[in-house]
Scaffold this motif. Sequence first.
Motif, short mmCIF file in Angstrom:
data_model
loop_
_atom_site.label_atom_id
_atom_site.label_comp_id
_atom_site.label_asym_id
_atom_site.label_seq_id
_atom_site.Cartn_x
_atom_site.Cartn_y
_atom_site.Cartn_z
N UNK A 188 37.56 9.02 8.29
CA UNK A 188 36.77 8.10 8.97
C UNK A 188 37.63 6.80 8.79
N UNK A 189 37.52 5.76 9.74
CA UNK A 189 38.16 4.53 9.57
C UNK A 189 37.23 3.44 10.35
N UNK A 190 37.64 2.30 10.04
CA UNK A 190 36.75 1.27 11.10
C UNK A 190 37.47 0.96 12.34
N UNK A 191 39.02 1.63 11.99
CA UNK A 191 39.80 1.23 13.37
C UNK A 191 39.24 2.33 14.31
N UNK A 192 38.61 3.16 14.03
CA UNK A 192 38.08 4.31 15.04
C UNK A 192 37.04 3.51 16.02
N UNK A 193 36.71 2.36 15.45
CA UNK A 193 35.56 1.43 16.44
C UNK A 193 36.32 1.27 17.78
N UNK A 194 37.64 1.14 17.95
CA UNK A 194 38.07 0.93 19.34
C UNK A 194 38.14 2.23 20.18
N UNK A 195 38.21 3.16 19.71
CA UNK A 195 37.74 4.37 20.40
C UNK A 195 36.59 4.59 20.96
N UNK A 196 35.83 4.33 19.87
CA UNK A 196 34.44 4.39 20.28
C UNK A 196 33.86 3.39 21.33
N UNK A 197 34.42 2.17 21.37
CA UNK A 197 34.09 1.12 22.01
C UNK A 197 34.74 1.43 23.47
N UNK B 217 32.51 -2.80 26.32
CA UNK B 217 32.55 -1.73 25.50
C UNK B 217 31.83 -1.91 24.15
N UNK B 218 30.96 -1.35 23.30
CA UNK B 218 30.57 -1.73 22.22
C UNK B 218 30.80 -0.47 21.24
N UNK B 219 31.16 -0.84 20.19
CA UNK B 219 31.18 0.23 18.96
C UNK B 219 30.44 -0.53 17.79
N UNK B 220 29.06 -0.02 17.55
CA UNK B 220 28.31 -0.50 16.41
C UNK B 220 28.67 0.05 15.09
N UNK B 221 28.87 -0.64 14.00
CA UNK B 221 29.40 -0.40 12.71
C UNK B 221 28.39 0.93 12.10
N UNK B 222 26.92 0.59 12.49
CA UNK B 222 26.21 1.60 11.80
C UNK B 222 26.32 2.91 12.38
N UNK C 146 31.97 -3.88 17.07
CA UNK C 146 33.41 -4.47 17.77
C UNK C 146 32.96 -4.33 19.33
N UNK C 147 33.10 -5.39 20.04
CA UNK C 147 32.99 -5.73 21.47
C UNK C 147 34.23 -5.91 22.23
N UNK D 52 29.53 4.22 12.94
CA UNK D 52 30.73 4.91 12.38
C UNK D 52 30.61 5.14 10.92
N UNK D 53 31.20 6.56 10.66
CA UNK D 53 31.32 7.39 9.49
C UNK D 53 31.61 6.49 8.49
N UNK D 54 32.52 5.69 8.57
CA UNK D 54 33.38 4.70 7.59
C UNK D 54 32.50 3.52 7.09
#
Length: 465
Positions: free
Chosen positions: A447-456, A375-380, A395-396, A382-384
Motif C-alpha cells: 500500500x502507498x499513497x502514490x496508488x492514488x494516481x491509479x485509483x483517480x 478523476x478522484x481518489x479519496x485518502x480514506x 487526489x484530483x 486508500x489502504x496506506x
Amino acid sequence: MTKQKFDTVVIGTGPGGEGAAMKLTKEGQHVAIIEKQREVGGGCTHSGTIPSKALRHAVKRLMEYNTNPLFREVSAPKHMSFPQVMRWTETVIQDQVTLRSGYYQRNEVPVLQGRAKFLDAHTLEIEGPKGKARRIEADHFILATGSRPYRPADVDFTHPRIFDSDTILSLNHTPRSMVIYGAGVIGSEYASIFRGLGVKVDLINTRERLLTFLDDEVSDALSYHLRELGVLIRHDEAYSRVEADPEGVTVHLESGKRVRRDILLWANGRTGNTQNMGLEELGVPPNGRGQVAVNENFQTEQANIYAVGDVVGYPSLASAAYDQGRFVATHILNGTCDYRLAQDIPAGIYTIPEISSVGRTERELTAAKVPYEIGHAFFKDLARGQITGQTTGMLKLLFHTETLELLGIHCFGDQASEIVHIGQAIMSQPGNANNLMYFINTTFNYPTMAEAYRVAAINGLNRLS
C-alpha cells in the motif's frame, strides 16, 4: 578606497542568489555574494519557508499523537508551548545555515556582509555592520534580495502584542487567542500552526474565499477542515483601524465588527527589499510593492543588472527563485539561454492538511472552453491512508475528455507536496506520453499513497463510459 573587481556580484543569499552564484562559480566566473544579515540563507531560511514549515511539522506530529487511538490508550494528551516548538525550529535553521555556508566556502565564493547600494551600473558600495564601507565592481549584478512583510503605516508594529510573519518567530509565550489579518498562504499556514497548539484563532480574509488561485474544490476543502480544527474564518472583511493596549488587540472591521484577541498577526502582503539601493538613479525604479520589472531573461532596464525571486513578483516561491537564479547565470555566461523555465510551477501550501497543485483549475478550463473530466481518489479509501490514520484528503486529476491529456493535478491531505510530483513528471512529458493511461497501465507499490494516481485515473476513465 580600493575596489575589488568581480565578474558577477549577487545580492542576497536566498534560493535565487544561491542558485545563480553556484552555477556561475562552477562555470569559472569570479563571483561574490552580498548578505546584509549575519548568516546566509535569506528570508527563506530565517523567517519564511524553513521556520514556518518546521513549526508546522512539529505541531502536526503533536496533533497526530494526541488524536491517534493507539497512543490514547497508553498516554495522556501531550502539550507543547510555542517557545518549545521554536527551539526545535531553530535547530533546523542552524542546520540549513551550516549546509549553505559550506557551499560558499567549498566553491571559494566570498560572502560580503553589509547593505549594498549602486553608485553606477558597474559599482556597488557595501556598508558593513560597523559602518565601514567598501566598493566593488562587476560586469553583472543579480538582485536576489527577497521580500519582507508589508506593514501599513496606521498599524503600530512596535506594540508588543502586534506581530508580522517575521516577528512572530520571537513570540515568547503561547497566547490564549489571536487574530490573523490576511488569509493568504502565510496567514492560512499560521492559522493551522497556532490552532494545533490550542490557540483560539480568528482568520480574517479580505476576499470571498480562501486562496482563490486554488481549484475551488480544494479551496472549499481547506475552509472546511480549518473550521473543523476550530479556526473561525471571516470572509470579505477589511480593517478600519487597529487598537492595542497592555491586555490585548482590537481589530475594527469596516463591516462594524470588532475582534478582540490577545495578539494580532498581520499577514497581508509583502514588499520587495529594494529600498535605498540606488536603483532609481539607474532607471530601475521599484513599484509600490518594492518589485522591479524584468524582461523574459530577467534583465531590468539596466541590461547588466538582473533580478530574480520575490523582487520580481509572481510566483514568489523558493523553488521558482532557485530555477530563476540558474537561468540568469546561464544567460550571463552564454548571452542567451537555450532552455525555458517551466510554465507549470507546483504550489505547495503547508496548512494542516497540506495542499499542492500543478497545472490548470476547473475554473480556468471552463473559461477556456476546454472539454475535461475529473478523476478522484479519496485518502480514506486508500489502504496506506487507513494504516497511517491520514484519511483526510484527496487526489484530483483533470484531463482532456478526448485525448486523455493531463491538464491539472490537485492534491489535498498528508504528503500532498510530495504526491503531486508524480503527476507533474507525467504531465510534463511531450506528446502522447502525457496521458491518463500511464497511471492505469503502471504498477504502483501497495500500500502507498502514490496508488492514488491509479485509483483517480480509473475513476476518471469510468466517467467517460
